[in-house]
Design an enzyme around this catalytic site. Sequence first.
Site, PDB file in Angstrom:
ATOM      1  N   HIS A   1       0.716   5.145   1.286  1.00  0.00           N
ATOM      2  CA  HIS A   1      -0.008   6.097   2.131  1.00  0.00           C
ATOM      3  C   HIS A   1       0.089   7.487   1.493  1.00  0.00           C
ATOM      4  O   HIS A   1       1.176   7.884   1.072  1.00  0.00           O
ATOM      5  CB  HIS A   1       0.656   6.256   3.507  1.00  0.00           C
ATOM      6  CG  HIS A   1       0.754   5.032   4.349  1.00  0.00           C
ATOM      7  ND1 HIS A   1      -0.014   4.848   5.466  1.00  0.00           N
ATOM      8  CD2 HIS A   1       1.557   3.944   4.271  1.00  0.00           C
ATOM      9  CE1 HIS A   1       0.321   3.703   6.055  1.00  0.00           C
ATOM     10  NE2 HIS A   1       1.277   3.131   5.349  1.00  0.00           N
TER      11      HIS A   1
ATOM     12  N   HIS B   1       0.835  -1.194   0.000  1.00  0.00           N
ATOM     13  CA  HIS B   1       0.000   0.000   0.000  1.00  0.00           C
ATOM     14  C   HIS B   1       0.870   1.244   0.000  1.00  0.00           C
ATOM     15  O   HIS B   1       1.962   1.254   0.563  1.00  0.00           O
ATOM     16  CB  HIS B   1      -0.947   0.017   1.203  1.00  0.00           C
ATOM     17  CG  HIS B   1      -0.290  -0.284   2.511  1.00  0.00           C
ATOM     18  ND1 HIS B   1       0.025  -1.567   2.898  1.00  0.00           N
ATOM     19  CD2 HIS B   1       0.131   0.522   3.499  1.00  0.00           C
ATOM     20  CE1 HIS B   1       0.609  -1.537   4.081  1.00  0.00           C
ATOM     21  NE2 HIS B   1       0.706  -0.274   4.468  1.00  0.00           N
TER      22      HIS B   1
HETATM   23  P1  5GP Z   1       1.843   0.004   7.338  1.00  0.00           P
HETATM   24  O1  5GP Z   1       1.675  -1.452   7.026  1.00  0.00           O
HETATM   25  O2  5GP Z   1       2.359   0.804   6.178  1.00  0.00           O
HETATM   26  O3  5GP Z   1       2.692   0.222   8.572  1.00  0.00           O
HETATM   27  O4  5GP Z   1       0.447   0.635   7.707  1.00  0.00           O
HETATM   28  C1  5GP Z   1      -0.765  -0.056   7.615  1.00  0.00           C
HETATM   29  C2  5GP Z   1      -1.872   0.961   7.699  1.00  0.00           C
HETATM   30  O5  5GP Z   1      -3.107   0.289   7.514  1.00  0.00           O
HETATM   31  C3  5GP Z   1      -1.950   1.695   9.050  1.00  0.00           C
HETATM   32  O6  5GP Z   1      -1.883   3.100   8.819  1.00  0.00           O
HETATM   33  C4  5GP Z   1      -3.308   1.267   9.605  1.00  0.00           C
HETATM   34  O7  5GP Z   1      -3.960   2.306  10.286  1.00  0.00           O
HETATM   35  C5  5GP Z   1      -4.069   0.856   8.364  1.00  0.00           C
HETATM   36  N1  5GP Z   1      -5.070  -0.178   8.611  1.00  0.00           N
HETATM   37  C6  5GP Z   1      -4.882  -1.338   9.284  1.00  0.00           C
HETATM   38  N2  5GP Z   1      -6.031  -2.064   9.300  1.00  0.00           N
HETATM   39  C7  5GP Z   1      -6.951  -1.338   8.620  1.00  0.00           C
HETATM   40  C8  5GP Z   1      -8.340  -1.561   8.307  1.00  0.00           C
HETATM   41  O8  5GP Z   1      -8.941  -2.585   8.642  1.00  0.00           O
HETATM   42  N3  5GP Z   1      -8.959  -0.589   7.596  1.00  0.00           N
HETATM   43  C9  5GP Z   1      -8.323   0.546   7.194  1.00  0.00           C
HETATM   44  N4  5GP Z   1      -9.037   1.435   6.497  1.00  0.00           N
HETATM   45  N5  5GP Z   1      -7.027   0.788   7.470  1.00  0.00           N
HETATM   46  C10 5GP Z   1      -6.352  -0.134   8.180  1.00  0.00           C
END
Ligand code: 5GP
Length: 140
Positions: free
Chosen positions: A100, A98
Amino acid sequence: MDCIFCKIVSGEIPSVKVYEDDRVLAFMDINPLNHGHLLIIPKAHAATIDEITEADFLAVMSATHKLAAAVKKALSPDGMNLLQLNGKAANQLVPHLHVHIVPRWSGDGLTVSQWEIVAGDMEKIKGVAEKIQSEMGNSK
Ligand code: 5GP
Ligand code: ZN
């Protein structure tokens, strides 16, 4: 597959969607770092940059470009951080690639991207550049 973001793609887990096409889905982050924090993902599961196809990655990047313009128009931020983490060592929490988009406002107090600037050893920098360049098969 037991992947939160695949479940968001299939609709098994609800999300607040902002954009969708054949390859890509964008939705609001549920734990926003700032007003308007959103995520752009490929619909096909790929954990990291090593796994995603070039076509899907380009589609994610293209959608990111469009969404950044939409965020700018909608929210008028002073700046924007694009973040994309790969692997636990890089603090990736959800193993489905993903990007951001984190809108930024002057003085918003977020510490994203505030690293210390320390001059590197030029010999080390050139050495590692050579290693990467040779993997690229490009001597220019
Ligand atoms: P990373 O893997 O880059 O550290 O961040 C994962 C991101 O996914 C985090 O900012 C977290 O808040 C978001 N996230 C995790 N689970 C969910 C979910 O079920 N729904 C949404 N909309 N975001 C999520
Ligand atoms: Zn997935």
